[in-house]
Design an enzyme around this catalytic site. Structure first.
Site, PDB file in Angstrom:
ATOM      1  N   ARG A   1       0.941  -1.169  -0.021  1.00 41.75           N
ATOM      2  CA  ARG A   1       0.024   0.070  -0.007  1.00 41.75           C
ATOM      3  C   ARG A   1       0.761   1.518  -0.013  1.00 41.75           C
ATOM      4  O   ARG A   1       0.389   2.178  -0.560  1.00 41.75           O
ATOM      5  CB  ARG A   1      -0.836   0.147   1.149  1.00 41.75           C
ATOM      6  CG  ARG A   1      -1.617   1.224   1.458  1.00 41.75           C
ATOM      7  CD  ARG A   1      -2.716   1.270   2.633  1.00 41.75           C
ATOM      8  NE  ARG A   1      -3.273   2.328   2.715  1.00 41.75           N
ATOM      9  CZ  ARG A   1      -4.459   2.696   3.518  1.00 41.75           C
ATOM     10  NH1 ARG A   1      -4.810   1.772   4.342  1.00 41.75           N
ATOM     11  NH2 ARG A   1      -5.254   3.753   3.605  1.00 41.75           N
TER      12      ARG A   1
ATOM     13  N   ASN B   1     -10.583  -4.400  -1.318  1.00 45.07           N
ATOM     14  CA  ASN B   1     -10.554  -3.268  -2.239  1.00 45.07           C
ATOM     15  C   ASN B   1      -9.544  -3.748  -3.382  1.00 45.07           C
ATOM     16  O   ASN B   1      -8.685  -4.458  -3.355  1.00 45.07           O
ATOM     17  CB  ASN B   1     -10.111  -2.060  -1.646  1.00 45.07           C
ATOM     18  CG  ASN B   1     -11.108  -1.366  -0.938  1.00 45.07           C
ATOM     19  OD1 ASN B   1     -12.257  -1.224  -1.652  1.00 45.07           O
ATOM     20  ND2 ASN B   1     -10.950  -0.713   0.172  1.00 45.07           N
TER      21      ASN B   1
ATOM     22  N   CYS C   1     -19.088  -2.079   0.952  1.00 45.96           N
ATOM     23  CA  CYS C   1     -18.263  -0.773   1.173  1.00 45.96           C
ATOM     24  C   CYS C   1     -18.900  -0.158   2.469  1.00 45.96           C
ATOM     25  O   CYS C   1     -20.182  -0.448   2.731  1.00 45.96           O
ATOM     26  CB  CYS C   1     -18.039  -0.177   0.007  1.00 45.96           C
ATOM     27  SG  CYS C   1     -17.209   1.269   0.326  1.00 45.96           S
TER      28      CYS C   1
ATOM     29  N   HIS D   1     -16.767   3.545  -4.679  1.00 47.85           N
ATOM     30  CA  HIS D   1     -15.590   4.538  -4.387  1.00 47.85           C
ATOM     31  C   HIS D   1     -15.970   5.642  -5.536  1.00 47.85           C
ATOM     32  O   HIS D   1     -14.791   6.684  -5.916  1.00 47.85           O
ATOM     33  CB  HIS D   1     -14.244   4.103  -4.418  1.00 47.85           C
ATOM     34  CG  HIS D   1     -13.861   3.484  -3.006  1.00 47.85           C
ATOM     35  ND1 HIS D   1     -12.600   3.095  -2.570  1.00 47.85           N
ATOM     36  CD2 HIS D   1     -14.798   3.152  -2.042  1.00 47.85           C
ATOM     37  CE1 HIS D   1     -12.661   2.538  -1.510  1.00 47.85           C
ATOM     38  NE2 HIS D   1     -14.211   2.558  -1.103  1.00 47.85           N
TER      39      HIS D   1
ATOM     40  N   TYR E   1     -14.287  10.176  -1.912  1.00 43.95           N
ATOM     41  CA  TYR E   1     -13.514   9.748  -2.994  1.00 43.95           C
ATOM     42  C   TYR E   1     -13.602  10.637  -4.070  1.00 43.95           C
ATOM     43  O   TYR E   1     -12.510  10.582  -4.974  1.00 43.95           O
ATOM     44  CB  TYR E   1     -13.537   8.279  -3.364  1.00 43.95           C
ATOM     45  CG  TYR E   1     -13.152   7.308  -2.392  1.00 43.95           C
ATOM     46  CD1 TYR E   1     -11.833   6.794  -2.444  1.00 43.95           C
ATOM     47  CD2 TYR E   1     -14.048   6.753  -1.339  1.00 43.95           C
ATOM     48  CE1 TYR E   1     -11.271   6.123  -1.446  1.00 43.95           C
ATOM     49  CE2 TYR E   1     -13.443   5.880  -0.460  1.00 43.95           C
ATOM     50  CZ  TYR E   1     -12.180   5.408  -0.412  1.00 43.95           C
ATOM     51  OH  TYR E   1     -11.906   4.683   0.556  1.00 43.95           O
TER      52      TYR E   1
END
Length: 422
Positions: free
Chosen positions: A90, A144, A164, A194, A244
């Site tokens: 990440r 995700n 989500c 998102h 987002y």
């Protein structure tokens, strides 16, 4: 009832366990199995999970294992919350795109594509093992990028629904601002995972009064502050975008902001170290307050609601925001695209409910990102540099061939150990 959490060693898991314990009348869990290859994390999280159940008087048992095949045998539902490559991957997703002037984020843009490429093959392997051992089980995907992962699962014929926490988080915030119970608010939540907007907020159910104009008029500053977008923008849009959308509506501003501070991955990694220390304390028997900063707020309530409805025990809310096959819901998208909308959920699965017409301001961006997701899934399933390049070129946060070329090279350089074809 037997539930399995794949990625059970995640620091998220106590949030989920707390929900199972509190909401046991909605979802009567007899056995909760936490599966994770990270034995030490699993030991710490599993110990806390047992103490949470014990403190709240839950009669179910919590078991831990690294053996996925044994875990899913006889399970009613499997929740996926894994992170291929961990926080180290990440960290890369959030940093190398910035070097090209593009947003670095783990679920969208170039970083989101990298995560999809790492994740889809692993999830599909897990799903095939679930189907072999237990073909009747439901798969609930919280991993995700949820939209792409859920689409991969559905296209492969798995019994899957994507989940989500954005919608339930907004529902809770709106209810607090309006002074009403969350269950009294029905969100007209439309888009892709998102990439969503609240087109309306209905009081008392789908046919109730739309209180979105009142929400924006009386509490627009608070809503805008949470989204980190200008109040004036919300007034002009007349809807509430998910947070987002800031990556799209304020791209350059976000890039400069991200360049000037530590990555979210670094913050989360430090938080996880502290959380795991806390989880190891035998006196701790509830989720710590620090966990609320980790993300995933209300994940447990959403997961319990969805699992209860799918498992047909009479619990759960009939209408829930989930990620589901489009099937004509948004007529400008292919039927096999995965959309995030209100759906009717029961033991037969999730079926999207009708939505109001989506205007070109939102439909254009939805169609653009959906086309990227199609190309991203193709790259995840088949590999190849050119497929990665095409997906990046199609993404509205990249879009230029020079950027797409450079980002392709960097994505591959940072992810070779996770990509069998690279």
């Amino acid at each position: 009832m037997k539930l399995v959490v794949v990625g059970g060693g995640s620091t998220y898991t106590p949030e989920l366990v707390d929900g199972f314990a509190r909401l046991r009348d909605t979802l009567p869990v007899g056995e909760l199995v936490l599966v994770d290859p990270a034995a030490e994390r699993l030991r710490l999280v599993g110990g806390l999970a047992r103490r949470i159940f014990a403190k709240q008087g839950h009669p179910g048992r919590v078991t831990t294992t690294g053996d996925l095949d044994a875990a899913v045998d006889g399970a009613d539902a499997i929740l996926l919350q894994l992170r291929v490559g961990g926080q180290a991957a990440r960290e890369q997703d959030e940093t190398w795109p910035l070097e090209c002037g593009c947003v670095g984020q783990e679920t969208t843009g170039a970083g989101g594509l990298a995560k999809a490429l790492r994740t889809v093959p692993v999830v599909l392997d897990i799903a095939e093992r679930v189907r072999k051992a237990n073909p009747g089980a439901w798969i609930i995907d919280f991993t995700n990028p949820v939209g792409i992962v859920t689409r991969a699962l559905l296209q492969a014929g798995h019994r899957a629904v994507g989940l989500c926490n954005v919608a339930i988080g907004l529902q809770r915030k709106f209810a607090a601002l309006l002074g009403t119970a969350p269950a009294d608010l029905h969100l007209e939540h439309v888009g892709l995972n998102h990439l969503t907007w609240e087109l309306g907020v209905r009081l008392g159910g789908p046919g109730g009064q739309d209180v979105l104009p009142r929400l924006l008029a009386e509490h627009g500053d608070a809503v805008a502050g949470d989204l980190r977008l200008p109040r004036g923008l919300l007034d002009r849009l007349g809807v509430v975008p998910s947070y987002y959308l800031r990556y799209f509506y304020a791209h350059d501003e976000v890039v400069e902001e991200l360049r000037g501070k530590p990555s979210r991955a670094a913050e989360v990694a430090a938080m996880e170290r502290r959380l795991l220390e806390m989880y190891g304390d035998p006196a701790l028997d509830e989720k710590p307050a620090l966990l609320s900063q980790r993300g995933g707020a209300y994940y447990s309530e959403a997961a319990v609601d969805l699992a209860a409805a799918l498992l047909g025990g009479g619990g759960g809310t009939p209408s829930q925001v989930v990620n589901v096959r489009n099937a004509g819901t948004l007529p400008f998208l292919p039927d096999d695209a995965v959309v995030e909308v209100q759906a009717e959920v029961d033991a037969d699965g999730a079926r999207p409910l009708p939505v109001r017409e989506v205007g070109p301001l939102h439909a254009g961006l939805i169609a653009h990102v959906a086309a990227y997701e199609d190309l991203a899934l193709e790259a995840a399933l088949r590999g190849g540099r050119d497929r990665v390049f095409r997906a990046l070129l199609a993404h509205p946060l990249v879009g230029q061939y020079a950027y797409a070329d450079t980002l392709t090279d960097r994505l591959l350089a940072h992810n070779r150990e996770h990509l069998a074809w690279a």
